[in-house]
Design an enzyme around this catalytic site. Structure first.
Site, PDB file in Angstrom:
ATOM      1  N   HIS A 112       3.666  60.586  36.392  1.00  0.00           N
ATOM      2  CA  HIS A 112       4.912  61.140  36.952  1.00  0.00           C
ATOM      3  C   HIS A 112       4.769  61.337  38.464  1.00  0.00           C
ATOM      4  CE1 HIS A 112       5.485  63.186  32.777  1.00  0.00           C
ATOM      5  NE2 HIS A 112       6.326  62.172  32.841  1.00  0.00           N
TER       6      HIS A 112
ATOM      7  N   LYS B  13      12.790  67.595  21.706  1.00  0.00           N
ATOM      8  CA  LYS B  13      11.385  67.656  21.305  1.00  0.00           C
ATOM      9  C   LYS B  13      10.899  69.099  21.360  1.00  0.00           C
ATOM     10  CE  LYS B  13      10.733  63.469  24.020  1.00  0.00           C
ATOM     11  NZ  LYS B  13      10.203  63.022  25.296  1.00  0.00           N
TER      12      LYS B  13
ATOM     13  N   ARG C 255       6.688  52.141  31.920  1.00  0.00           N
ATOM     14  CA  ARG C 255       5.268  51.899  31.648  1.00  0.00           C
ATOM     15  C   ARG C 255       5.044  50.563  30.965  1.00  0.00           C
ATOM     16  NH1 ARG C 255       4.724  57.650  28.995  1.00  0.00           N
ATOM     17  NH2 ARG C 255       6.888  57.061  28.733  1.00  0.00           N
TER      18      ARG C 255
ATOM     19  N   SER D 223       2.545  62.520  28.785  1.00  0.00           N
ATOM     20  CA  SER D 223       2.377  63.960  28.540  1.00  0.00           C
ATOM     21  C   SER D 223       1.747  64.175  27.160  1.00  0.00           C
ATOM     22  CB  SER D 223       3.727  64.668  28.595  1.00  0.00           C
ATOM     23  OG  SER D 223       4.329  64.497  29.853  1.00  0.00           O
TER      24      SER D 223
HETATM   25  P1  ADP Z   1      11.466  61.716  28.847  1.00  0.00           P
HETATM   26  O1  ADP Z   1      11.299  62.657  27.695  1.00  0.00           O
HETATM   27  O2  ADP Z   1      12.791  61.777  29.516  1.00  0.00           O
HETATM   28  O3  ADP Z   1      11.022  60.300  28.603  1.00  0.00           O
HETATM   29  P2  ADP Z   1       9.022  62.103  30.318  1.00  0.00           P
HETATM   30  O4  ADP Z   1       8.614  63.370  30.962  1.00  0.00           O
HETATM   31  O5  ADP Z   1       8.215  61.628  29.184  1.00  0.00           O
HETATM   32  O6  ADP Z   1      10.522  62.349  29.950  1.00  0.00           O
HETATM   33  O7  ADP Z   1       9.121  60.946  31.399  1.00  0.00           O
HETATM   34  C1  ADP Z   1       9.991  61.006  32.476  1.00  0.00           C
HETATM   35  C2  ADP Z   1      10.066  59.637  33.144  1.00  0.00           C
HETATM   36  O8  ADP Z   1       8.796  59.292  33.675  1.00  0.00           O
HETATM   37  C3  ADP Z   1      10.457  58.484  32.230  1.00  0.00           C
HETATM   38  O9  ADP Z   1      11.236  57.582  32.997  1.00  0.00           O
HETATM   39  C4  ADP Z   1       9.138  57.864  31.871  1.00  0.00           C
HETATM   40  O10 ADP Z   1       9.289  56.487  31.538  1.00  0.00           O
HETATM   41  C5  ADP Z   1       8.394  58.021  33.163  1.00  0.00           C
HETATM   42  N1  ADP Z   1       6.928  58.041  32.989  1.00  0.00           N
HETATM   43  C6  ADP Z   1       6.219  58.817  32.151  1.00  0.00           C
HETATM   44  N2  ADP Z   1       4.896  58.555  32.243  1.00  0.00           N
HETATM   45  C7  ADP Z   1       4.776  57.568  33.179  1.00  0.00           C
HETATM   46  C8  ADP Z   1       3.675  56.823  33.714  1.00  0.00           C
HETATM   47  N3  ADP Z   1       2.433  57.029  33.301  1.00  0.00           N
HETATM   48  N4  ADP Z   1       3.935  55.880  34.657  1.00  0.00           N
HETATM   49  C9  ADP Z   1       5.209  55.658  35.044  1.00  0.00           C
HETATM   50  N5  ADP Z   1       6.289  56.318  34.569  1.00  0.00           N
HETATM   51  C10 ADP Z   1       6.087  57.252  33.652  1.00  0.00           C
END
Ligand code: ADP
Length: 162
Positions: free
Chosen positions: A17, A41, A90, A128
């Site tokens: 992130h 979630k 990703r 996460s």
């Molecule tokens: P959500 O529940 O909305 O998917 P996340 O917190 O899991 O929220 O992710 C927020 C954003 O960050 C999403 O666009 C996700 O694809 C992106 N993201 C999460 N992990 C990574 C990573 N390792 N590299 C690039 N983008 C990421």
């Protein structure tokens, strides 16, 4: 002024992130990190805890603001005068879902466009969920989250250190 919103659960914020935040903050004048308040979630961290961690790990980036929101993203974007939504990709598995959401958001508000940042290869496996799973069992997470987040994960899982 170009205002972007990077929405997500951030439960907790990872180095993946943070990489997207660092890179996308360079293409907008202001980047609002929007922590989704009412996630379907089951979150490990409260919204306040998630916002607090993000504020700490992004304190060195001057044009970043951290906020939380509930409801529809397009409504929140309108309220914040933002017309760019930032999302990270990703893998191809992220793409199908993200494409649909981006198209729905654009349809709901044609002023809003989504821009995607592809993950830095070193963070392509980072999520996460992985951070929580590893931390739960006391495994080293220093390659995937910031030190402040490690501390908070250890507090949650009652580990004295690591
Ligand atoms: P959500 O529940 O909305 O998917 P996340 O917190 O899991 O929220 O992710 C927020 C954003 O960050 C999403 O666009 C996700 O694809 C992106 N993201 C999460 N992990 C990574 C990573 N390792 N590299 C690039 N983008 C990421």
């Amino acid at each position: 002024m170009k205002v972007g919103i990077y929405p997500g659960s951030f439960d907790p914020i990872t180095l993946g992130h943070l990489d997207i935040i660092t890179r996308s903050s360079k293409v907008v004048d202001k980047l609002i990190i929007g922590v989704l308040y009412n996630s379907a979630k089951n979150a490990l961290f409260s919204t306040e805890e998630r916002v607090g961690m993000i504020k700490q790990v992004t304190s060195h980036i001057p044009n970043v603001e951290v906020d939380s929101f509930s409801g529809l993203l397009v409504d929140y974007a309108k309220m914040k005068n933002a017309n760019i939504i930032v999302r990270g990709l990703r893998a191809i598995t992220d793409f199908e879902y993200e494409l649909q959401i981006a198209q729905a958001n654009h349809k709901a508000n044609p002023e809003v466009d989504t821009i995607f940042f592809t993950t830095n290869v070193e963070y392509s496996y980072v999520s996460s969920s992985i951070a929580k799973e590893f931390a739960r069992y006391g495994s080293d997470v220093s390659q995937i989250v910031s030190p402040i987040v490690i501390e908070k994960l250890n507090e949650k899982f009652n580990h004295s250190e690591k």
